[in-house]
Scaffold this motif. Structure first.
Motif, PDB file in Angstrom:
ATOM      1  N   ALA A 335       0.873  -1.182   0.000  1.00  0.00           N
ATOM      2  CA  ALA A 335       0.000   0.000   0.000  1.00  0.00           C
ATOM      3  C   ALA A 335       0.902   1.222   0.000  1.00  0.00           C
ATOM      4  O   ALA A 335       1.819   1.325   0.826  1.00  0.00           O
ATOM      5  N   PHE A 336       0.647   2.144  -0.941  1.00  0.00           N
ATOM      6  CA  PHE A 336       1.484   3.355  -1.025  1.00  0.00           C
ATOM      7  C   PHE A 336       1.540   4.098   0.309  1.00  0.00           C
ATOM      8  O   PHE A 336       2.597   4.545   0.743  1.00  0.00           O
ATOM      9  N   ALA A 337       0.366   4.205   0.947  1.00  0.00           N
ATOM     10  CA  ALA A 337       0.284   5.024   2.161  1.00  0.00           C
ATOM     11  C   ALA A 337       1.152   4.464   3.285  1.00  0.00           C
ATOM     12  O   ALA A 337       1.587   5.213   4.157  1.00  0.00           O
ATOM     13  N   ASP A 338       1.406   3.161   3.263  1.00  0.00           N
ATOM     14  CA  ASP A 338       2.154   2.543   4.375  1.00  0.00           C
ATOM     15  C   ASP A 338       3.645   2.435   4.089  1.00  0.00           C
ATOM     16  O   ASP A 338       4.393   1.913   4.904  1.00  0.00           O
ATOM     17  N   LYS A 339       4.094   2.888   2.925  1.00  0.00           N
ATOM     18  CA  LYS A 339       5.500   2.682   2.565  1.00  0.00           C
ATOM     19  C   LYS A 339       6.423   3.468   3.486  1.00  0.00           C
ATOM     20  O   LYS A 339       6.306   4.683   3.601  1.00  0.00           O
ATOM     21  N   ARG A 340       7.326   2.759   4.157  1.00  0.00           N
ATOM     22  CA  ARG A 340       8.260   3.395   5.087  1.00  0.00           C
ATOM     23  C   ARG A 340       9.655   2.850   4.852  1.00  0.00           C
ATOM     24  O   ARG A 340       9.835   1.809   4.237  1.00  0.00           O
ATOM     25  N   ARG A 341      10.638   3.560   5.433  1.00  0.00           N
ATOM     26  CA  ARG A 341      12.025   3.126   5.290  1.00  0.00           C
ATOM     27  C   ARG A 341      12.372   2.111   6.377  1.00  0.00           C
ATOM     28  O   ARG A 341      11.703   2.039   7.400  1.00  0.00           O
ATOM     29  N   ASP A 342      13.459   1.389   6.130  1.00  0.00           N
ATOM     30  CA  ASP A 342      14.063   0.496   7.138  1.00  0.00           C
ATOM     31  C   ASP A 342      13.091  -0.533   7.721  1.00  0.00           C
ATOM     32  O   ASP A 342      13.116  -0.800   8.924  1.00  0.00           O
ATOM     33  N   VAL A 343      12.229  -1.078   6.893  1.00  0.00           N
ATOM     34  CA  VAL A 343      11.372  -2.171   7.371  1.00  0.00           C
ATOM     35  C   VAL A 343      12.129  -3.473   7.082  1.00  0.00           C
ATOM     36  O   VAL A 343      12.447  -3.749   5.927  1.00  0.00           O
ATOM     37  N   PRO A 344      12.459  -4.251   8.131  1.00  0.00           N
ATOM     38  CA  PRO A 344      13.298  -5.429   7.887  1.00  0.00           C
ATOM     39  C   PRO A 344      12.633  -6.437   6.940  1.00  0.00           C
ATOM     40  O   PRO A 344      11.409  -6.552   6.916  1.00  0.00           O
ATOM     41  N   SER A 345      13.473  -7.131   6.185  1.00  0.00           N
ATOM     42  CA  SER A 345      12.955  -8.155   5.280  1.00  0.00           C
ATOM     43  C   SER A 345      13.907  -9.345   5.274  1.00  0.00           C
ATOM     44  O   SER A 345      15.127  -9.170   5.211  1.00  0.00           O
ATOM     45  N   ASP A 346      13.351 -10.544   5.334  1.00  0.00           N
ATOM     46  CA  ASP A 346      14.135 -11.769   5.216  1.00  0.00           C
ATOM     47  C   ASP A 346      14.152 -12.113   3.718  1.00  0.00           C
ATOM     48  O   ASP A 346      13.186 -12.680   3.189  1.00  0.00           O
ATOM     49  N   LEU A 347      15.245 -11.750   3.044  1.00  0.00           N
ATOM     50  CA  LEU A 347      15.259 -11.869   1.576  1.00  0.00           C
ATOM     51  C   LEU A 347      15.239 -13.321   1.109  1.00  0.00           C
ATOM     52  O   LEU A 347      14.723 -13.618   0.021  1.00  0.00           O
ATOM     53  N   ALA A 348      15.779 -14.236   1.925  1.00  0.00           N
ATOM     54  CA  ALA A 348      15.744 -15.648   1.515  1.00  0.00           C
ATOM     55  C   ALA A 348      14.291 -16.126   1.500  1.00  0.00           C
ATOM     56  O   ALA A 348      13.837 -16.777   0.545  1.00  0.00           O
ATOM     57  N   LEU A 349      13.543 -15.754   2.536  1.00  0.00           N
ATOM     58  CA  LEU A 349      12.122 -16.119   2.588  1.00  0.00           C
ATOM     59  C   LEU A 349      11.363 -15.420   1.458  1.00  0.00           C
ATOM     60  O   LEU A 349      10.532 -16.021   0.774  1.00  0.00           O
ATOM     61  N   GLY A 350      11.667 -14.127   1.262  1.00  0.00           N
ATOM     62  CA  GLY A 350      10.992 -13.368   0.206  1.00  0.00           C
ATOM     63  C   GLY A 350      11.259 -13.973  -1.165  1.00  0.00           C
ATOM     64  O   GLY A 350      10.356 -14.048  -2.014  1.00  0.00           O
ATOM     65  N   THR A 351      12.472 -14.430  -1.384  1.00  0.00           N
ATOM     66  CA  THR A 351      12.825 -15.041  -2.678  1.00  0.00           C
ATOM     67  C   THR A 351      12.046 -16.336  -2.872  1.00  0.00           C
ATOM     68  O   THR A 351      11.499 -16.604  -3.943  1.00  0.00           O
ATOM     69  N   ARG A 352      11.998 -17.118  -1.826  1.00  0.00           N
ATOM     70  CA  ARG A 352      11.273 -18.394  -1.914  1.00  0.00           C
ATOM     71  C   ARG A 352       9.791 -18.138  -2.243  1.00  0.00           C
ATOM     72  O   ARG A 352       9.193 -18.789  -3.092  1.00  0.00           O
ATOM     73  N   ARG A 353       9.215 -17.181  -1.551  1.00  0.00           N
ATOM     74  CA  ARG A 353       7.794 -16.872  -1.797  1.00  0.00           C
ATOM     75  C   ARG A 353       7.579 -16.254  -3.174  1.00  0.00           C
ATOM     76  O   ARG A 353       6.568 -16.509  -3.826  1.00  0.00           O
ATOM     77  N   ALA A 354       8.530 -15.419  -3.614  1.00  0.00           N
ATOM     78  CA  ALA A 354       8.383 -14.795  -4.940  1.00  0.00           C
ATOM     79  C   ALA A 354       8.408 -15.863  -6.032  1.00  0.00           C
ATOM     80  O   ALA A 354       7.702 -15.751  -7.035  1.00  0.00           O
ATOM     81  N   ARG A 355       9.187 -16.902  -5.848  1.00  0.00           N
ATOM     82  CA  ARG A 355       9.210 -18.011  -6.820  1.00  0.00           C
ATOM     83  C   ARG A 355       7.839 -18.688  -6.860  1.00  0.00           C
ATOM     84  O   ARG A 355       7.300 -18.989  -7.927  1.00  0.00           O
ATOM     85  N   ALA A 356       7.288 -18.925  -5.671  1.00  0.00           N
ATOM     86  CA  ALA A 356       5.970 -19.570  -5.604  1.00  0.00           C
ATOM     87  C   ALA A 356       4.904 -18.641  -6.193  1.00  0.00           C
ATOM     88  O   ALA A 356       4.036 -19.074  -6.967  1.00  0.00           O
ATOM     89  N   ALA A 357       4.999 -17.365  -5.852  1.00  0.00           N
ATOM     90  CA  ALA A 357       4.011 -16.392  -6.337  1.00  0.00           C
ATOM     91  C   ALA A 357       4.027 -16.331  -7.869  1.00  0.00           C
ATOM     92  O   ALA A 357       2.987 -16.157  -8.507  1.00  0.00           O
ATOM     93  N   ALA A 358       5.215 -16.470  -8.450  1.00  0.00           N
ATOM     94  CA  ALA A 358       5.325 -16.417  -9.915  1.00  0.00           C
ATOM     95  C   ALA A 358       4.530 -17.563 -10.542  1.00  0.00           C
ATOM     96  O   ALA A 358       3.779 -17.359 -11.511  1.00  0.00           O
ATOM     97  N   LEU A 359       4.659 -18.770  -9.986  1.00  0.00           N
ATOM     98  CA  LEU A 359       3.926 -19.905 -10.575  1.00  0.00           C
ATOM     99  C   LEU A 359       2.421 -19.748 -10.360  1.00  0.00           C
ATOM    100  O   LEU A 359       1.620 -20.068 -11.244  1.00  0.00           O
TER     101      LEU A 359
END
Ligand code: NOJ
Length: 537
Positions: A335-359
């Motif tokens: 959501a544009f309104a909620d976009k903030r800086r320095d929100v932590p992200s687990d990129l390994a988890l995000g990558t895994r989910r992005a692969r699943a989301a693509a399929l």
């Protein structure tokens, strides 16, 4: 245009845009041909073989017009020319021809709501007196207060701050976005005629489709109402554009950027005599949660059915946080309104989910849009130096909103150090935004032909999507599943199962696993945060 150049898929589906996989090219960051550190048409032309190999059906190129870049090119100074930083009109024509020869259709971006403050019409309006015909093409008004020192209304710009800016003689003009982007007055017949001519200008050059920027906000009366979305009269504009698109053979596609929370209002843009398709931002914004995604999928199909328009499925674009980063966060919606800086992200988890989301996304019924770098699994670049950030969303929010530069960093193509093949080896410039050092591992060359790489998953999925007649436009039906699993079939044979839970999921009886985002468990179950395409038994 010779139809035979295009893929068989185009003939088996009713119309190409109903099923297409469309690759968004953010030109400044795609490939730099002349070595100045900015992507250009020469770079894009040199990478057409890559795009053809990826198996996409069309490219959408973001604005390539002369622009002072106050909003990344969405501030257009001349709608009938190419910015010299990108090349020439002759090169754009060559690109269209070469893309067609490679079986790729070309969609260009038209920005009808506003122009650049450097556009000839606006410059003339500034030089002309109050009440002049030149000013009538925009929204010039007197201010409030004793000396007109207050803006005509309290309307806020979408990028933050007042939507009115005062000019030297004391009048104010409207800009829904940045002050460098004055809004056109769409009640004026000359504005309508101008854009109809601009459409023909590009369609005559073989452009296959038009992406319409900020499509729902053209009609307004800012003194009467603060509502600028979806006002009466907007549909007439697109009905006339559709008549123009239909004079070409085959008809050219009109694709709307329509951000409207009201589903029925959204669908009205897709009636048979208006736009062909529109971006599905509701799906893009949904979190990585089975019930929310299922709701958005159902809602999308329900909304499109009465107007018989195909749905589109989008995970990212040049305005939103890259999904590898988004899906690795605690809160996974956008959501544009909620976009903030320095929100932590687990990129390994995000990558895994992005692969699943693509399929998941590529197997849903309709067209599919992917944003450059999505196929490489690039993350949002969050540690850019503030001095390098260009986005007005960052500057006009006083830096509270990180802006959109982080998803616009130049692509890594090859090599172990920046610019990673983005620019030629004898380049004189450096990439206009710096690339993270670890993108060496995510470059096209580092992933191409490497089993299990992000890029190979995309290539394989796009190949199957293109070859299997069950994919693209057509029906789908949900299969019975656990609540945290999304399982649906596209015909008697093809099914997608996506596991958004924390436990392994049992796949329905099947003959074959066509593709999975991660290897299946030894017992044949689907691990968490994974998706599989299967042939049903
Ligand atoms: C939508 C575009 O995608 C975005 O990049 C731009 O800032 C606004 N429209 C204004 O043109």
């Amino acid at each position: 245009m010779r139809e035979s150049r295009f893929h068989v898929a185009d003939q088996t589906h009713q119309a190409w845009w109903r099923s297409a996989a469309i690759y968004q090219v953010y030109l400044r960051s795609f490939a730099d041909g002349n070595g100045d550190g900015v992507g250009d048409l020469a770079g894009l032309r040199s990478r057409l073989p890559y795009l053809a190999g990826l198996g996409i059906d069309a490219i959408w190129i973001v604005p390539w017009y002369p622009s002072p870049l106050a909003d990344g090119g969405y501030d257009v100074a001349d709608f009938r020319a190419i910015d010299p930083i990108f090349g020439t009109l002759a090169e754009a024509e060559k690109l269209i021809e070469e893309a067609h020869a490679a079986g790729i259709r070309v969609i260009c971006d038209i920005v009808p709501n506003h122009c650049s403050d450097q556009h000839a019409w606006f410059q003339k309006a500034l030089a002309a007196p109050s009440g002049s015909p030149e000013r009538d093409l925009f929204w010039f008004r007197k201010g409030r207060g004793e000396h007109g020192e207050l803006p005509p209304t309290d309307l806020q710009s979408i990028f933050g701050g007042p939507a009115w800016t005062r000019v030297a003689d004391g009048e104010w003009y409207l800009h829904l976005f940045a002050p460098e982007q004055p809004d056109f007055n769409w009640d004026h017949p000359a504005v309508r005629a101008e854009f109809e001519d601009i459409l023909r200008f590009w369609l005559d050059r073989g452009i296959d489709g038009i992406r319409i920027d900020s499509a729902a906000v053209l009609i307004k009366d800012p003194l009467v109402s603060d509502t600028y979305e979806d006002n009466d009269g907007i549909h007439e504009v697109y009905q006339s554009w559709r008549r123009i698109a239909d004079t070409y053979s085959p008809s050219r596609a009109l694709i709307g950027e329509v951000w409207l929370p009201d589903h029925e209002a959204f669908a009205r843009y897709l009636r048979p005599d208006e736009l062909h398709t529109a971006f599905n931002f509701a799906f893009l914004g949904a979190p990585w949660e089975a019930d929310k995604l299922r709701y958005e999928i159902d809602m999308t199909l329900e909304v499109h059915a009465p107007v018989a328009a195909p749905a589109t499925w989008v995970l990212s674009n040049h305005d939103v946080t890259r999904e590898v980063t988004r899906f690795g966060r605690e809160v996974t919606n956008f959501a544009f309104a909620d976009k903030r800086r320095d929100v932590p992200s687990d990129l390994a988890l995000g990558t895994r989910r992005a692969r699943a989301a693509a399929l998941l996304t590529m197997s849903l019924p309709g067209a599919y849009y992917l944003y450059q770098g999505e196929e490489l699994g690039l993350e949002e670049v969050e540690d850019l130096d503030d001095a390098l950030r260009e986005d007005p969303m960052f500057h006009r929010s006083g830096g509270v909103d990180p802006g959109r530069d982080g998803c616009r960093v130049p692509l890594p193509w090859s090599g172990s150090t920046a610019p990673f093949g983005f620019s030629p080896s004898d380049a004189t410039g450096t990439p206009w935004l710096p690339q993270p050092a670890h993108w060496a591992e995510l470059s096209v060359a580092a992933q191409q032909g490497v089993q299990g790489s992000f890029l190979e998953l995309y290539c394989e999925a796009l190949r199957i999507r293109r070859e299997d007649p069950a994919l693209g436009d057509g029906p789908m039906r949900w299969l019975e599943s656990e609540p945290h699993v999304l399982a649906f079939a596209r015909d008697d044979s093809f099914a997608n199962v996506t596991n958004l839970g924390t436990e392994a999921a049992v796949l329905p009886p099947h003959r074959e696993v066509l593709l999975s985002s991660v290897p299946l468990n030894e017992d044949g179950t689907l691990p968490p945060d994974a998706s599989a395409w299967i042939r049903l038994a």
